[in-house]
Design a protein around this motif. Structure first.
Motif, PDB file in Angstrom:
ATOM      1  N   CYS A 196       0.822  22.981  13.243  1.00 33.68           N
ATOM      2  CA  CYS A 196       1.932  22.575  14.123  1.00 33.68           C
ATOM      3  C   CYS A 196       3.223  22.278  13.357  1.00 33.68           C
ATOM      4  N   ASP A 197       3.218  22.378  12.029  1.00 35.66           N
ATOM      5  CA  ASP A 197       4.384  22.185  11.161  1.00 35.66           C
ATOM      6  C   ASP A 197       4.983  20.777  11.260  1.00 35.66           C
ATOM      7  N   ALA A 198       4.204  19.809  11.737  1.00 33.88           N
ATOM      8  CA  ALA A 198       4.673  18.423  11.810  1.00 33.88           C
ATOM      9  C   ALA A 198       4.550  17.768  10.439  1.00 33.88           C
ATOM     10  N   THR A 199       5.453  16.850  10.147  1.00 33.29           N
ATOM     11  CA  THR A 199       5.394  16.049   8.927  1.00 33.29           C
ATOM     12  C   THR A 199       5.041  14.625   9.343  1.00 33.29           C
ATOM     13  N   PHE A 200       4.113  14.000   8.619  1.00 31.63           N
ATOM     14  CA  PHE A 200       3.686  12.644   8.960  1.00 31.63           C
ATOM     15  C   PHE A 200       3.316  11.901   7.697  1.00 31.63           C
ATOM     16  N   GLU A 201       3.258  10.575   7.786  1.00 28.00           N
ATOM     17  CA  GLU A 201       2.924   9.720   6.657  1.00 28.00           C
ATOM     18  C   GLU A 201       1.626   8.981   6.924  1.00 28.00           C
ATOM     19  N   VAL A 202       0.909   8.685   5.840  1.00 31.08           N
ATOM     20  CA  VAL A 202      -0.331   7.929   5.915  1.00 31.08           C
ATOM     21  C   VAL A 202      -0.280   6.842   4.847  1.00 31.08           C
ATOM     22  N   SER A 203      -0.550   5.601   5.227  1.00 32.92           N
ATOM     23  CA  SER A 203      -0.671   4.499   4.262  1.00 32.92           C
ATOM     24  C   SER A 203      -2.129   4.384   3.876  1.00 32.92           C
ATOM     25  N   MET A 214       0.852  -1.169   0.000  1.00 32.64           N
ATOM     26  CA  MET A 214       0.000   0.000   0.000  1.00 32.64           C
ATOM     27  C   MET A 214       0.905   1.242   0.000  1.00 32.64           C
ATOM     28  N   PRO A 215       0.614   2.202  -0.847  1.00 37.28           N
ATOM     29  CA  PRO A 215       1.444   3.417  -0.919  1.00 37.28           C
ATOM     30  C   PRO A 215       1.377   4.242   0.364  1.00 37.28           C
ATOM     31  N   ARG A 216       2.470   4.938   0.630  1.00 44.60           N
ATOM     32  CA  ARG A 216       2.543   5.847   1.779  1.00 44.60           C
ATOM     33  C   ARG A 216       2.616   7.264   1.232  1.00 44.60           C
ATOM     34  N   TYR A 217       1.817   8.152   1.804  1.00 42.33           N
ATOM     35  CA  TYR A 217       1.774   9.545   1.387  1.00 42.33           C
ATOM     36  C   TYR A 217       2.251  10.415   2.541  1.00 42.33           C
ATOM     37  N   GLU A 218       3.046  11.426   2.213  1.00 39.74           N
ATOM     38  CA  GLU A 218       3.597  12.309   3.235  1.00 39.74           C
ATOM     39  C   GLU A 218       2.807  13.617   3.255  1.00 39.74           C
TER      40      GLU A 218
END
Length: 71
Positions: A11-18, A1-5
């Protein structure tokens, strides 16, 4: 499954979602619960090395005269 950033604007946080590609444009909520997020442009790694992609000077490729256009 692809992961999107994604990046959260508050809050300027960076996170990934599958998630499946069919849901790639769906909004994402940051881990802190903020909904104002933006999907980042991800870079894709391609197999091989920089050495194999770069033309060799011995091959005669590249440049105008090396490509045969200076007839």
């Amino acid at each position: 499954m692809p992961r999107y950033e994604y990046r959260c604007r508050p809050c300027d946080a960076t996170f990934e979602v599958s998630r499946p590609m069919t849901e790639s444009s769906a909004p994402a909520v940051c881990p802190a619960g903020h909904e104002d997020t933006v999907k980042l442009l991800s870079t894709v790694a391609v197999g091989g090395s920089a050495e194999s992609a770069a033309p060799s000077s011995a091959s005669g490729g590249g440049g105008c005269c090396g490509g045969g256009c200076c007839g």
